[in-house]
Design a protein around this motif. Structure first.
Motif, PDB file in Angstrom:
ATOM      1  N   MET A 135     -18.116  40.594  53.149  1.00  0.00           N
ATOM      2  CA  MET A 135     -18.062  40.653  54.595  1.00  0.00           C
ATOM      3  C   MET A 135     -18.294  42.095  55.062  1.00  0.00           C
ATOM      4  O   MET A 135     -17.478  42.981  54.793  1.00  0.00           O
ATOM      5  CB  MET A 135     -16.705  40.176  55.098  1.00  0.00           C
ATOM      6  N   THR A 193     -15.254  36.162  52.573  1.00  0.00           N
ATOM      7  CA  THR A 193     -14.011  36.896  52.352  1.00  0.00           C
ATOM      8  C   THR A 193     -13.624  36.874  50.881  1.00  0.00           C
ATOM      9  O   THR A 193     -13.232  37.903  50.310  1.00  0.00           O
ATOM     10  CB  THR A 193     -12.876  36.296  53.200  1.00  0.00           C
ATOM     11  N   HIS A 225     -15.776  39.152  48.923  1.00  0.00           N
ATOM     12  CA  HIS A 225     -15.739  40.536  49.412  1.00  0.00           C
ATOM     13  C   HIS A 225     -17.116  41.017  49.871  1.00  0.00           C
ATOM     14  O   HIS A 225     -17.487  42.168  49.653  1.00  0.00           O
ATOM     15  CB  HIS A 225     -15.195  41.476  48.326  1.00  0.00           C
TER      16      HIS A 225
END
Length: 269
Positions: free
Chosen positions: A150, A145, A148
């Motif tokens: 995911m 997460t 970034h």
């Protein structure tokens, strides 16, 4: 000179001797599954507490025990609940060990000793592996997460399944290998030349195919086949097909990776 007993006949004779072990193992698994179905966190402290200690040791995460809920980490918003106890994996390891190696042991008393050892070994290895799985489940989503990275399709539930399948399935091969070494060193004991030959053949067969066949077979039986039968009986298929496809895909990738590295290792040797 008398002819040596045929290998198939020997296996048939040994199968009859092992029936009592297999039945007892199946009854133990059934009893634990029935117990686990209604057990709360208080009833599962025997596995939740050491697992939480292991996670705390690995990463220093503080957990607080909450009755009827489990061990809670407020800092990471994570709960080690009964569903995270690893009981299903423990039963999987136990079944794999009993049904994969009991037939190699000629002595009746040692067969029952192997049954008891399998229960203890599956408990210890479950705590070790489950602690690693929980640690990865806490940190990997945060890392993905924050960076970034995911993917949109990889929602929290799917990521949890991918992590669990990857850790449990890959470690199952390691456990199988270690259990086989222990069984051959401490428990395999034959009294006749025929049985010695049978055990030797079994070990050769294990070395050629068993590293993949047994763990794969028992993983899919316990993780997909039995739940499939339960859902068929209840006529409840909600979410099962996507889950089964995801698990199968992850397992296929792991097997391919193991085969690739195995071939590279053999070429180097």
């Amino acid at each position: 000179m008398k002819d040596k007993p045929a290998p198939k006949r020997i296996r048939g004779m040994k199968m009859k001797k092992n029936i009592s072990i297999y039945i007892l193992a199946a009854l133990l698994v059934f009893a634990v599954k029935v117990f686990y179905r209604t057990a709360d966190s208080d009833m599962l402290l025997w596995i939740l507490a050491p697992t939480t200690w292991w996670v705390r040791f690995l990463r220093g995460i503080a957990f607080v025990y909450n009755t009827q809920v489990g061990y809670v980490s407020h800092a990471y918003r994570f709960i080690i609940a009964p569903s995270c106890s690893g009981v299903r994996f423990m039963l999987l390891v136990f079944v794999m060990m009993v049904f994969s190696y009991t037939h190699l042991i000629a002595n009746g008393k040692k067969k029952f000793c192997w049954l008891g050892f399998s229960a203890i070994f599956s408990y210890i290895t479950t705590i070790f592996v489950n602690g690693i799985r929980i640690t990865v489940s806490i940190y990997l989503p945060l890392m993905m997460t924050d960076s970034h990275r995911m993917p949109r399709w990889l929602i929290a539930e799917r990521l949890h399944t991918v992590i669990g399948t990857t850790v449990y399935f890959s470690m199952l091969f390691v456990i199988y290998y270690i259990a086989g070494k222990i069984c051959n060193r401490l428990f395999v004991c034959a009294g006749t030349h025929a049985l010695v030959s049978c055990c030797t053949a079994g070990r050769k067969e294990q070395g050629k195919n068993g590293h993949f066949a047994a763990p794969v077979f028992w993983y899919f039986v316990m993780v997909l086949a039995i739940p499939f039968a339960g859902r068929f009986y209840r006529n409840d298929w909600t979410g099962f097909l996507p889950y089964a496809l995801l698990v199968t895909g992850v397992c296929a990738v792991i097997v391919l990776v193991f085969i690739m590295f195995g071939n590279i290792w053999r070429l180097k040797r």
